[in-house]
Design an enzyme around this catalytic site. Structure first.
Site, mmCIF file in Angstrom:
data_model
loop_
_atom_site.group_PDB
_atom_site.id
_atom_site.type_symbol
_atom_site.label_atom_id
_atom_site.label_comp_id
_atom_site.label_asym_id
_atom_site.label_seq_id
_atom_site.Cartn_x
_atom_site.Cartn_y
_atom_site.Cartn_z
ATOM 1 N N ASP A 229 69.071 87.150 45.406
ATOM 2 C CA ASP A 229 69.975 87.832 44.464
ATOM 3 C C ASP A 229 70.734 86.849 43.588
ATOM 4 O OD1 ASP A 229 72.679 87.286 46.048
ATOM 5 O OD2 ASP A 229 71.133 87.841 47.474
ATOM 6 N N GLY B 160 60.487 79.358 53.051
ATOM 7 C CA GLY B 160 61.460 78.312 53.359
ATOM 8 C C GLY B 160 61.102 77.503 54.590
ATOM 9 N N ASP C 133 70.499 81.785 53.501
ATOM 10 C CA ASP C 133 70.986 83.087 53.015
ATOM 11 C C ASP C 133 69.842 84.082 53.207
ATOM 12 O OD1 ASP C 133 72.080 85.199 51.683
ATOM 13 O OD2 ASP C 133 72.381 84.150 49.786
ATOM 14 N N SER C 134 69.616 84.429 54.474
ATOM 15 C CA SER C 134 68.368 85.113 54.821
ATOM 16 C C SER C 134 68.583 86.586 55.145
ATOM 17 C CB SER C 134 67.762 84.441 56.053
ATOM 18 O OG SER C 134 68.607 84.644 57.160
ATOM 19 N N THR C 135 67.476 87.276 55.254
ATOM 20 C CA THR C 135 67.469 88.618 55.829
ATOM 21 C C THR C 135 67.615 88.492 57.349
ATOM 22 O OG1 THR C 135 65.078 88.351 55.662
ATOM 23 C CG2 THR C 135 66.096 89.766 54.044
ATOM 24 N N PRO D 290 59.767 88.660 57.046
ATOM 25 C CA PRO D 290 59.620 87.265 56.608
ATOM 26 C C PRO D 290 60.765 86.359 57.059
ATOM 27 C CG PRO D 290 60.185 88.698 54.741
ATOM 28 C CD PRO D 290 59.895 89.592 55.908
HETATM 29 N N1 SAM Z 1 73.106 88.580 51.786
HETATM 30 C C1 SAM Z 1 71.947 89.204 52.283
HETATM 31 C C2 SAM Z 1 72.036 89.726 53.674
HETATM 32 O O1 SAM Z 1 72.239 88.956 54.622
HETATM 33 O O2 SAM Z 1 71.854 90.915 53.834
HETATM 34 C C3 SAM Z 1 70.718 88.409 52.172
HETATM 35 C C4 SAM Z 1 70.503 87.906 50.827
HETATM 36 S S1 SAM Z 1 68.963 87.508 50.243
HETATM 37 C C5 SAM Z 1 68.486 88.969 49.407
HETATM 38 C C6 SAM Z 1 67.817 87.333 51.550
HETATM 39 C C7 SAM Z 1 66.480 86.824 51.020
HETATM 40 O O3 SAM Z 1 65.826 86.035 52.006
HETATM 41 C C8 SAM Z 1 65.499 87.908 50.617
HETATM 42 O O4 SAM Z 1 65.390 87.988 49.230
HETATM 43 C C9 SAM Z 1 64.179 87.487 51.286
HETATM 44 O O5 SAM Z 1 63.053 87.630 50.460
HETATM 45 C C10 SAM Z 1 64.471 86.018 51.605
HETATM 46 N N2 SAM Z 1 63.641 85.478 52.692
HETATM 47 C C11 SAM Z 1 63.310 86.084 53.863
HETATM 48 N N3 SAM Z 1 62.514 85.276 54.587
HETATM 49 C C12 SAM Z 1 62.342 84.138 53.862
HETATM 50 C C13 SAM Z 1 61.625 82.932 54.092
HETATM 51 N N4 SAM Z 1 60.904 82.750 55.210
HETATM 52 N N5 SAM Z 1 61.684 81.954 53.137
HETATM 53 C C14 SAM Z 1 62.411 82.134 52.006
HETATM 54 N N6 SAM Z 1 63.092 83.261 51.737
HETATM 55 C C15 SAM Z 1 63.069 84.253 52.659
#
Ligand code: SAM
Length: 284
Positions: A86, A138, A155-157, A162
């Site tokens: 984001d 990542g 800053d992950s899910t 993923p």
């Molecule tokens: N603030 C948010 C929360 O905790 O609910 C998270 C923000 S951000 C949208 C999380 C991002 O992490 C997502 O867009 C997702 O695609 C990314 N993501 C998940 N796994 C990942 C990985 N292995 N490598 C890089 N990005 C990843």
């Protein structure tokens, strides 16, 4: 007809937001991406049916992930953001003119492009010339990197889909190796409140505590995340987030922040008894 966004916070607890309209639905190779407009939270987006970011409370999360480490080490120059599609975390980092380079590694380019379209204020600084965007995993990106970053922000899910590998021992080990001697790792540390989130919180804490000499947890209030009680982890090879904080230096940046302040910096590391006990439990 009334339209409501509903999210299961547990099997028996549901969180609902009245929605004015759904403005986007996409499916990427990694996840389902949905954007909605609402009266209370403005525009918000979800991944696989879980709230990520909304216009009303995103300042809380993005202040707390970025300003805490920068007040502890105001000399940070080279930063890696993992996830964060984001752009809110990068937006806060770019306010520090002393940061020279920000690599952001987001697995899903569709998240970034949709946020640039529907959340333009949150994603506004992804075009800053110091920012390098990498659309890849990542976990793979970090392999083999040594002594490079002063700060890594995960800053992950949640640890499903993923994001799962971003909570693994091998990933945290690679973070440790990729950090400089004063390096700091901040990670999305889940929540102590509901059982499933608390289990992930404990698992993450155990792994990080076994690797880093300094490993603390701090809390913040996120109204749209399950229970509203959410945590980040602060881990470092050398710097303690309270003993080593440099408020005099941080004040020189003259940043106006909506959530973060110096009192809160100290206070957010003071944890409720039930959280302390859960975290101590994994350390024994
Ligand atoms: N603030 C948010 C929360 O905790 O609910 C998270 C923000 S951000 C949208 C999380 C991002 O992490 C997502 O867009 C997702 O695609 C990314 N993501 C998940 N796994 C990942 C990985 N292995 N490598 C890089 N990005 C990843």
């Amino acid at each position: 007809m009334e339209l409501w966004y509903a999210e299961q916070h547990t099997d028996t607890v549901e969180f609902r937001i009245k929605v004015k309209e759904q403005i986007c639905h996409q499916e990427s190779p990694f996840q389902k991406i949905d954007f909605f407009k609402s009266e209370e939270f403005g525009t918000f987006f979800t991944l696989d049916g879980l709230m990520m970011v909304n216009e009303k409370d995103e300042f809380v999360y993005h202040d707390m992930i970025s300003h805490i480490p920068l007040a502890v080490n105001p000399y940070i120059k080279n930063v890696l953001v993992i996830g964060g599609g984001d752009g809110g975390t990068v937006r806060e980092l770019t306010r520090y003119k002393t940061i020279e380079k920000i690599d952001m590694v987001e697995i899903d380019e569709m998240v970034v492009r949709a946020c640039q379209k529907y959340l333009p204020l949150t994603s506004s600084q992804l075009t800053d010339e110091r920012v390098n965007l990498y659309f890849e995993d990542g976990i793979k990106f970090l392999e083999g990197i040594e002594n490079k970053y002063d700060l890594i922000l995960v800053d992950s899910t949640d640890p499903i889909g993923p994001g799962e590998g971003l909570f693994s021992v091998s990933f945290y080990t690679n973070c440790y190796k990729a950090l400089t001697d004063n390096g700091i790792l901040i990670n999305q540390h889940e929540s102590p409140y509901y059982e499933r989130d608390a289990r992930e919180m404990k698992r993450a804490h155990k792994k990080i505590k076994d690797l880093f000499p300094i490993s603390k947890v701090y809390q913040f209030h996120m109204p749209t995340y399950p229970s509203g009680h959410w945590l980040f982890g602060f881990a470092s090879k050398a710097l303690d987030p309270i003993e080593d904080v440099k408020f005099d230096e941080w004040r020189k940046f003259a940043l106006k922040t909506k959530y973060y302040n110096e009192d809160l910096h100290i206070g957010c590391f003071a944890l409720p008894t039930f959280v302390k006990e859960m975290l101590e439990d994994v350390s024994e």
